[in-house]
Design a protein around this motif. Structure first.
Motif, PDB file in Angstrom:
ATOM      1  N   LYS A 163      -3.312   3.102  12.568  1.00 44.89           N
ATOM      2  CA  LYS A 163      -3.372   1.764  11.956  1.00 44.89           C
ATOM      3  C   LYS A 163      -4.618   1.076  12.492  1.00 44.89           C
ATOM      4  O   LYS A 163      -4.726   0.810  13.690  1.00 44.89           O
ATOM      5  N   GLY A 175      -7.524  -6.446   6.272  1.00 43.80           N
ATOM      6  CA  GLY A 175      -6.222  -5.819   6.177  1.00 43.80           C
ATOM      7  C   GLY A 175      -6.092  -4.736   7.242  1.00 43.80           C
ATOM      8  O   GLY A 175      -6.987  -4.519   8.055  1.00 43.80           O
ATOM      9  N   VAL A 178      -3.682   2.039   6.912  1.00 40.51           N
ATOM     10  CA  VAL A 178      -2.648   2.919   7.457  1.00 40.51           C
ATOM     11  C   VAL A 178      -2.727   4.260   6.744  1.00 40.51           C
ATOM     12  O   VAL A 178      -2.821   4.324   5.511  1.00 40.51           O
ATOM     13  N   ARG A 180      -1.271   8.032   5.497  1.00 41.19           N
ATOM     14  CA  ARG A 180       0.008   8.462   4.905  1.00 41.19           C
ATOM     15  C   ARG A 180       0.181   9.971   4.951  1.00 41.19           C
ATOM     16  O   ARG A 180       1.060  10.507   4.290  1.00 41.19           O
ATOM     17  N   MET A 187      -3.274   3.441   2.737  1.00 42.27           N
ATOM     18  CA  MET A 187      -2.861   2.140   2.199  1.00 42.27           C
ATOM     19  C   MET A 187      -3.492   1.023   3.026  1.00 42.27           C
ATOM     20  O   MET A 187      -3.496   1.080   4.256  1.00 42.27           O
ATOM     21  N   GLN A 189      -2.802  -2.547   3.988  1.00 46.95           N
ATOM     22  CA  GLN A 189      -1.657  -3.453   4.017  1.00 46.95           C
ATOM     23  C   GLN A 189      -2.088  -4.893   4.312  1.00 46.95           C
ATOM     24  O   GLN A 189      -3.176  -5.135   4.845  1.00 46.95           O
ATOM     25  N   TYR A 190      -1.176  -5.801   3.958  1.00 48.07           N
ATOM     26  CA  TYR A 190      -1.316  -7.239   4.233  1.00 48.07           C
ATOM     27  C   TYR A 190      -2.558  -7.840   3.577  1.00 48.07           C
ATOM     28  O   TYR A 190      -3.271  -8.648   4.172  1.00 48.07           O
ATOM     29  N   SER A 230       6.233  -8.529  -4.707  1.00 48.81           N
ATOM     30  CA  SER A 230       5.603  -8.386  -3.400  1.00 48.81           C
ATOM     31  C   SER A 230       4.627  -9.536  -3.163  1.00 48.81           C
ATOM     32  O   SER A 230       3.988 -10.057  -4.087  1.00 48.81           O
ATOM     33  N   PHE A 232       2.028  -9.196  -1.306  1.00 41.05           N
ATOM     34  CA  PHE A 232       0.732  -8.617  -1.001  1.00 41.05           C
ATOM     35  C   PHE A 232       0.344  -7.634  -2.100  1.00 41.05           C
ATOM     36  O   PHE A 232       1.198  -7.096  -2.823  1.00 41.05           O
ATOM     37  N   ASN A 234      -1.064  -4.058  -3.569  1.00 37.90           N
ATOM     38  CA  ASN A 234      -1.009  -2.645  -3.225  1.00 37.90           C
ATOM     39  C   ASN A 234      -2.420  -2.064  -3.375  1.00 37.90           C
ATOM     40  O   ASN A 234      -2.905  -1.898  -4.504  1.00 37.90           O
ATOM     41  N   SER A 236      -4.920   1.035  -2.437  1.00 39.12           N
ATOM     42  CA  SER A 236      -5.050   2.421  -1.979  1.00 39.12           C
ATOM     43  C   SER A 236      -6.502   2.688  -1.620  1.00 39.12           C
ATOM     44  O   SER A 236      -7.429   2.121  -2.208  1.00 39.12           O
TER      45      SER A 236
END
Length: 310
Positions: A163, A175, A178, A180, A187, A189-190, A230, A232, A234, A236
């Protein structure tokens, strides 16, 4: 009978003629097959010797071709290695950081391995410690997870345990990137719904985690969408390097702090007389004793009058 035939042959010559013709025919019928056999045998021998020479020449040519192929493969491998090392040398380390190359000696062991890792040939003897950043010419690869004396395990950014805080270069959207797992996109995130991040943007490190220097490229945004309720986006992203093609990497180390300059010598404030002062004083005294009487200063004591002392 013999004498009669002999006498008849002398007179007519028939026996000699018959014998000569018969002998020639017999010779012809004997020599022709023999000549044919000799021709075939000699031709076969010549072809055999020729084929043996051709075979030996072919074997020599095959050996030369195999040797040339080996040299060509070695030259291509050396050229590929030189290109990869040149790309590593072109990596400019950030200020106050140094760069050191390392070779990948093993990838993830087995299909059921828990971590996206690989092993390098540098360890604590080369000042490689846990969380040492690992980069490739394309961008950030990961960080050192474990280190021994002469080897270290590197955790790649594609692992789910990785992370890293990042920011996009164009829209400056922040952000947490992370991983996978193998073959899966990462991804981001946030990321708030109002962020202006777009596909194709490069994500770089922020340096907030205290491990990676600021501004290192890490991944490319591939997809941005919103699903359900959501709060946030998404987002990628795809790593900039190919894990299956890693052979050499670079380790980033913090440069040692510069040595402090030597303190300037303080002036001597002691009350001791300088070394040359006593010499100069003695020189003055000596000079005064050697001067002529008229050059000396006159005494101020008054002279006594005549008869005064009587």
């Amino acid at each position: 009978m013999y004498l009669g035939v002999f006498t008849w042959n002398i007179r007519t010559g028939y026996v000699d003629t018959l014998a000569s013709h018969t002998g020639l025919e017999l010779t012809r019928w004997v020599l022709t097959p023999g000549r044919w056999v000799w021709t075939r045998l000699s031709s076969f021998w010549e072809r055999y010797v020729y084929f043996v020479g051709v075979r030996q020449e072919n074997e020599t040519l095959r050996e030369d071709l195999a040797r040339a192929n080996e040299e060509l493969v070695g030259a291509r491998e050396q050229a590929s290695l030189a290109k990869r090392l040149t790309d590593l040398l072109l990596i400019a380390p950030p200020p106050q950081w140094t760069r050191e190359a390392s070779r990948v000696i093993a990838h993830r062991l087995g299909p059921n391995a828990a971590l996206e890792t690989f092993v390098i040939d540098k360890g604590r003897r080369s000042d490689v410690d846990v969380n040492t950043p690992v980069v490739a010419p394309e961008g950030v690869v990961g960080r050192v997870l474990r280190a021994s004396m002469n080897a270290a395990t590197v955790l790649m950014v594609t692992d789910p345990n990785s992370k890293i805080p990042v920011v996009s270069q164009k829209s400056r959207t922040q952000g947490i990137l992370v991983g996978r797992g193998s073959g899966q996109p990462m991804m981001l995130q946030y990321v708030s719904l109002s962020a202006q991040v777009e596909p194709g943007e490069i994500l770089v490190t922020t340096g907030l985690e205290g491990i990676f220097p600021q501004g290192l490229p890490l991944a490319t945004v591939t997809n941005v969408n919103r699903e359900g309720a959501s709060l946030f986006l998404n987002v990628s992203a795809q790593a900039l390097f190919d894990p299956k093609r890693l052979e050499e990497v670079a380790l980033l180390k913090k440069a040692p702090p510069p040595k402090p300059e030597e303190e300037e010598a303080l002036p001597d404030t002691s009350t001791k007389r300088p070394k040359g002062a006593a010499d100069r004083k003695g020189e003055v005294k000596k000079r005064g004793r050697n001067e002529p009487p008229e050059a000396r200063p006159q005494e101020s004591t008054p002279k006594k009058k005549r008869g005064e002392g009587q």
